[in-house]
Design a protein around this motif. Structure first.
Motif, mmCIF file in Angstrom:
data_model
loop_
_atom_site.group_PDB
_atom_site.id
_atom_site.type_symbol
_atom_site.label_atom_id
_atom_site.label_comp_id
_atom_site.label_asym_id
_atom_site.label_seq_id
_atom_site.Cartn_x
_atom_site.Cartn_y
_atom_site.Cartn_z
ATOM 1 N N LEU A 16 1.286 -0.891 0.305
ATOM 2 C CA LEU A 16 0.016 0.311 -0.394
ATOM 3 C C LEU A 16 0.916 0.840 0.049
ATOM 4 O O LEU A 16 2.253 0.976 0.831
ATOM 5 C CB LEU A 16 -1.019 0.004 0.913
ATOM 6 C CG LEU A 16 -1.702 -1.592 1.718
ATOM 7 C CD1 LEU A 16 -2.457 -0.992 2.842
ATOM 8 C CD2 LEU A 16 -2.571 -1.381 0.760
ATOM 9 N N HIS A 36 -8.225 4.218 2.976
ATOM 10 C CA HIS A 36 -7.981 3.239 3.792
ATOM 11 C C HIS A 36 -7.950 3.522 5.042
ATOM 12 O O HIS A 36 -7.278 2.310 6.181
ATOM 13 C CB HIS A 36 -6.374 2.423 3.283
ATOM 14 C CG HIS A 36 -5.669 1.599 3.834
ATOM 15 N ND1 HIS A 36 -6.531 0.106 4.247
ATOM 16 C CD2 HIS A 36 -4.620 0.707 4.994
ATOM 17 C CE1 HIS A 36 -6.694 -0.762 4.805
ATOM 18 N NE2 HIS A 36 -5.242 -0.548 5.462
ATOM 19 N N ARG A 39 -10.901 2.104 6.375
ATOM 20 C CA ARG A 39 -11.812 0.781 5.978
ATOM 21 C C ARG A 39 -10.537 -0.384 6.242
ATOM 22 O O ARG A 39 -9.869 -0.996 5.853
ATOM 23 C CB ARG A 39 -11.391 0.864 4.041
ATOM 24 C CG ARG A 39 -12.688 2.133 3.220
ATOM 25 C CD ARG A 39 -12.730 1.556 2.191
ATOM 26 N NE ARG A 39 -11.087 2.063 1.448
ATOM 27 C CZ ARG A 39 -10.856 3.125 1.094
ATOM 28 N NH1 ARG A 39 -11.620 4.181 1.642
ATOM 29 N NH2 ARG A 39 -9.623 2.746 0.098
ATOM 30 N N ASP A 42 -10.468 -3.321 3.388
ATOM 31 C CA ASP A 42 -10.043 -2.766 2.225
ATOM 32 C C ASP A 42 -8.515 -4.662 2.311
ATOM 33 O O ASP A 42 -8.958 -5.584 1.335
ATOM 34 C CB ASP A 42 -9.090 -2.290 2.124
ATOM 35 C CG ASP A 42 -9.814 -1.010 1.729
ATOM 36 O OD1 ASP A 42 -10.219 -0.923 0.616
ATOM 37 O OD2 ASP A 42 -9.361 0.355 1.999
ATOM 38 N N LEU A 365 -4.560 -0.411 -3.698
ATOM 39 C CA LEU A 365 -5.224 0.706 -3.535
ATOM 40 C C LEU A 365 -5.084 2.660 -3.741
ATOM 41 O O LEU A 365 -6.026 3.063 -4.020
ATOM 42 C CB LEU A 365 -5.302 1.306 -1.960
ATOM 43 C CG LEU A 365 -5.634 -0.260 -1.393
ATOM 44 C CD1 LEU A 365 -6.211 0.822 0.177
ATOM 45 C CD2 LEU A 365 -7.066 -0.830 -1.229
ATOM 46 N N PHE A 386 -7.445 -1.459 -7.108
ATOM 47 C CA PHE A 386 -8.207 -1.227 -6.515
ATOM 48 C C PHE A 386 -9.117 0.086 -6.781
ATOM 49 O O PHE A 386 -7.241 1.299 -6.974
ATOM 50 C CB PHE A 386 -8.393 -1.705 -5.125
ATOM 51 C CG PHE A 386 -8.975 -3.023 -4.738
ATOM 52 C CD1 PHE A 386 -9.676 -3.446 -4.763
ATOM 53 C CD2 PHE A 386 -7.423 -3.659 -4.604
ATOM 54 C CE1 PHE A 386 -9.690 -4.760 -4.808
ATOM 55 C CE2 PHE A 386 -7.643 -4.884 -3.866
ATOM 56 C CZ PHE A 386 -8.908 -5.813 -4.262
ATOM 57 N N VAL A 388 -9.679 4.191 -5.363
ATOM 58 C CA VAL A 388 -10.875 4.229 -3.983
ATOM 59 C C VAL A 388 -12.246 5.259 -4.321
ATOM 60 O O VAL A 388 -12.056 5.318 -3.242
ATOM 61 C CB VAL A 388 -9.965 4.237 -3.145
ATOM 62 C CG1 VAL A 388 -9.135 3.150 -2.706
ATOM 63 C CG2 VAL A 388 -9.021 5.491 -3.239
ATOM 64 N N ASP A 391 -16.883 3.575 -3.716
ATOM 65 C CA ASP A 391 -17.411 2.683 -2.768
ATOM 66 C C ASP A 391 -18.307 2.115 -3.168
ATOM 67 O O ASP A 391 -19.558 2.119 -2.950
ATOM 68 C CB ASP A 391 -17.656 4.066 -1.712
ATOM 69 C CG ASP A 391 -18.233 3.706 -0.709
ATOM 70 O OD1 ASP A 391 -17.283 2.752 -0.005
ATOM 71 O OD2 ASP A 391 -18.619 4.732 0.291
ATOM 72 N N PRO A 392 -17.774 0.904 -2.646
ATOM 73 C CA PRO A 392 -16.677 0.470 -2.076
ATOM 74 C C PRO A 392 -15.202 -0.030 -3.048
ATOM 75 O O PRO A 392 -15.202 -0.115 -4.046
ATOM 76 C CB PRO A 392 -16.241 -1.052 -1.148
ATOM 77 C CG PRO A 392 -17.249 -1.863 -1.939
ATOM 78 C CD PRO A 392 -18.898 -0.823 -2.313
ATOM 79 N N PRO A 393 -14.040 -0.071 -2.803
ATOM 80 C CA PRO A 393 -13.693 0.668 -3.398
ATOM 81 C C PRO A 393 -13.371 -0.545 -4.885
ATOM 82 O O PRO A 393 -13.788 -2.199 -4.350
ATOM 83 C CB PRO A 393 -12.012 -0.062 -3.264
ATOM 84 C CG PRO A 393 -12.000 0.771 -1.276
ATOM 85 C CD PRO A 393 -13.526 -0.212 -1.456
#
Length: 728
Positions: A16, A36, A39, A42, A365, A386, A388, A391-393
């Motif tokens: 990440l 992140h 969340r 994730d 992300l 993903f 971001v 929503d959600p990613p």
């Protein structure tokens, strides 16, 4: 006995983007900016890809931002516990491009000891973590923070850079000693950006200097900077003593795994022939030479690439290697191509006998504003596995590639049939004479695009060409979309991997006079294509309009809002949506868009308005209808990304921002340097809002940004013609 392929024996890691960087007195935190921090789920999405090792932040600045002893572990406790439950082993990062909390900095002699105290606390709290990166990319961070002045403490000389680097590396040494007192088996995964500098002969001295400098973090940790080292004297002149350097020589802290981060910007080319390069690449002062991406010049063809840089690392250190960041911020097809190239390079080296351990899909992300090295706050987002902004990613095609790599050691996608921009002849900053045919990859896997005479169809063909996506652009003579036999024959002839339908009836004002033709081209044609694609399992994209709404809601419409078309045109589009999604629910993507304008055609609202105003004539536009203008290049690029990702259902694509037609024309005239006073309000019967927003994700840049780019990219003059035009 069956043998394990090098691809399967390579581990797949994830990471990440987690930079916490200080700029002047402000901090930026990429974990917050990508969302992140809020969340926890994730991690479940990452685990579902098959990743079992994850570079993850336990950053000093977030644990103890105010005082060394005032630690807040709550956020980290929850996430690291979830990683354990998911069976994911973290590689704990302690400082990521940062200068530490406010009570220290890279130039603080106490930085190493303070970092070691943080490292020991991390090891004590999470004794099950066995891999650590105390300082990510120490040389890169020292350059950006203490040589180029981008980040805190904003130094601008070599001596300051070397002091910062020394503190980072000594902090790493002390941190690993502290960690190993708690966890004796702990490993150091030391990361660094690894590129190379090339040059014209008259700048070879500068290239040699930078190419020796690139090894400093690893050389220091491996105890190589003794009196014979070419940079030994520079460290002494920077105020680092013989005894301080000897600490590394006497007790090296060699990495257990060398982590190499390699980007397309990592390799550079230096040239004094400034006038041979476009103006944006000219230097702003001393030294008087250009410093550009090496892949942008032909002189180094065959000398760049991840395989060559990884081999250099192996030959110098003979230590295990992992690629600890693979990320590309371009179009989705180029993201896939870059990932494939790096993975294949690592696998090939492993097959040769290089001790390659893993490849890390970085920025899972995505990341924010790295195109300005975090200096500017523009919200420029680059997606990863993903996106971001949803929503959600939302999982992208990169996520699909990751999942395939994790389970099979390989992946495929039709986009891989094309070349990345860094491999094509049009990448060069200046035209290069070439002998023979340009390098291309021949394939049967093509996109099929309908609407060869329309603005949108031609825009798709143009951008597919620029993205090296092979395609066929068809007109009515090639395929009548409302004739099932014609459609079936064309699909069997071309065998596309996806179909993008831009054909249809577009004359909104005339639709009421030709309702039968309008419904045939917009509704029947879209449905016939959808049915044919459903039978063959082909992804299908078709376009709808904001005019499926009556504008009475008083706010921008989102995908789940009920349609309520007023005119024939809107009714034909609403009917097309219904038929397409019923006929092809698993493969159809219906994109609603609004008021599009682009740089390559004369038949859009902005061009018409500017043509009249430039001629000194009044231009009338409605101030009662609010719309979301959509810049055609943004629409096309995002659509291509979505079809590459195999998205389906209804999606609103418009540049975020809501203006009336009148205000749209005024803003365009003002930016063009024309008289906005010539834009006049037309008589309106009422007010309506047909602007579009999205609950699935706002993935286009804002309207203001789009309009600015229109003026940079427009290729057509605003020729004066007789007659004005009012737009409702």
């Amino acid at each position: 006995m069956p043998t394990t392929s090098p691809q399967r024996s390579l581990e797949l890691w994830g990471g990440l983007e987690c930079t916490v960087v200080r700029i002047q007195d402000s901090y930026r935190n990429q974990i917050e900016e990508t969302g992140h921090h809020r969340r926890l789920q994730d991690l479940d999405a990452i685990a579902a890809l098959g990743i079992r090792t994850l570079r993850y932040p336990v950053l000093w600045e977030t644990v103890a931002p105010d005082r060394p002893e005032a630690c807040d572990w709550r956020w980290h406790d929850a996430r690291l516990q979830r990683l354990r439950e998911l069976g994911i082993a973290p590689i704990a990062g302690l400082v990521h491009h940062g200068s530490g909390p406010r009570y220290t900095s890279l130039l603080d002699p106490a930085f190493p000891d303070l970092l070691a105290r943080h490292a020991e606390r991390v090891a004590q709290r999470y004794p099950w973590i066995t891999r650590f990166t105390p300082v990510n990319e120490p040389l890169t961070t020292a350059r950006f923070s203490a040589l180029y002045g981008h980040w805190y403490p904003h130094g601008r000389d070599v001596a300051t850079m070397l002091r910062a680097l020394y503190h980072e590396c000594r902090g790493t040494l002390l941190a690993m000693r502290a960690i190993r007192r708690v966890t004796p088996e702990a490993q150091l995964i030391q990361t660094e950006d690894m590129g190379k500098v090339f040059s014209m002969p008259n700048l070879r001295h500068q290239a040699d200097y930078e190419n020796e400098r690139r090894w400093l973090s690893f050389d220091l940790l491996c105890g190589r900077i003794d009196r014979r080292h070419s940079w030994h004297q520079a460290f002494l002149e920077a105020g680092i003593s013989e005894a301080q350097l000897a600490e590394f020589v006497d007790a090296p802290c060699a990495p257990d795994i060398i982590g190499i981060n390699h980007y397309l910007t990592s390799e550079r080319f230096l040239d004094r022939r400034i006038r041979d390069y476009p103006e944006p690449f000219h230097p702003n002062g001393h030294p008087r030479y250009v410093d550009v991406q090496a892949v942008r010049v032909p002189q180094v063809d065959g000398l760049t690439g991840p395989d060559l840089r990884l081999r250099e690392v192996w030959e110098r250190y003979r230590l295990p290697i992992a690629v600890t960041e693979v990320h590309h911020g371009g179009a989705r097809d180029d993201q896939l191509r870059w990932l494939k190239q790096v993975w294949d390079a690592a696998a090939g080296l492993k097959q040769e006998g290089v001790d390659m351990r893993a490849v890390t899909v970085w920025s899972l992300l995505g990341c924010v504003d790295w195109n300005s090295l975090l200096i500017e706050r523009n919200g420029f987002y680059e997606s990863g596995a993903f996106d971001v902004r949803c929503d959600p990613p939302r999982a992208t095609a990169v996520a699909g590639a990751v999942k395939s790599l994790a389970h099979t050691g390989d992946f495929d996608h039709p986009a891989l049939d094309g070349l990345g921009w860094w491999q094509r002849d049009d990448r060069y900053l200046a035209p290069v004479p070439r002998e023979g045919e340009p390098r291309v990859i021949r394939t049967h896997r093509k996109l099929l695009i309908t609407g060869s005479t329309g603005t949108l169809g031609r825009a798709f063909a143009r951008i597919c060409e620029s993205r090296h996506l092979q395609h066929e652009l068809l007109g009515r003579a090639d395929m009548d979309i409302a004739d099932p036999a014609s459609v079936q024959a064309a699909l069997l002839r071309h065998r596309p991997w996806a179909v993008i339908n831009t054909a249809g009836y577009v004359r909104v004002a005339d639709a009421a006079k030709e309702p039968e033709r309008c419904f045939r081209e917009n509704s029947v044609g879209a449905e016939v294509l959808a049915k044919a694609c459903a039978e063959l399992g082909i992804p299908y994209v078709t376009f709808s309009s904001d005019l499926v709404f009556d504008g009475s809601l008083g706010r921008p419409y989102v995908e789940s809002d009920a349609v309520a078309p007023v005119g024939i045109y809107g009714q034909s589009k609403a009917e097309a949506e219904r038929r397409v999604l019923q006929a092809c629910p698993d493969h159809a993507l219906v994109i609603r868009t609004s008021a599009f304008f682009g740089p390559w055609d004369r038949h859009n609202f902005v061009h018409l308005a500017l043509r009249e105003v430039a001629a000194g004539r009044p231009f009338e536009a409605s101030d009662g209808v609010m719309v979301s203008p959509t810049y055609v290049p943004d629409l096309v690029h995002s659509t291509l990304d979505l079809v590459t990702d195999h998205e389906k259902g209804i999606w609103h694509l418009a540049n975020p921002g809501m203006v009336s037609w009148y205000e749209f024309a005024r803003q365009a005239a003002q930016q063009a340097g024309l008289d906005p006073g010539l834009v006049r309000r037309s008589a309106d019967a009422g007010r309506a809002v047909t602007a579009l927003s999205s609950e699935r994700g706002l993935i286009l840049p804002g309207f203001t940004n789009a309009l600015q780019r229109y003026f940079r990219e427009n290729t057509l003059p605003w020729e004066a013609q007789e007659g004005s035009r009012a737009v409702a």
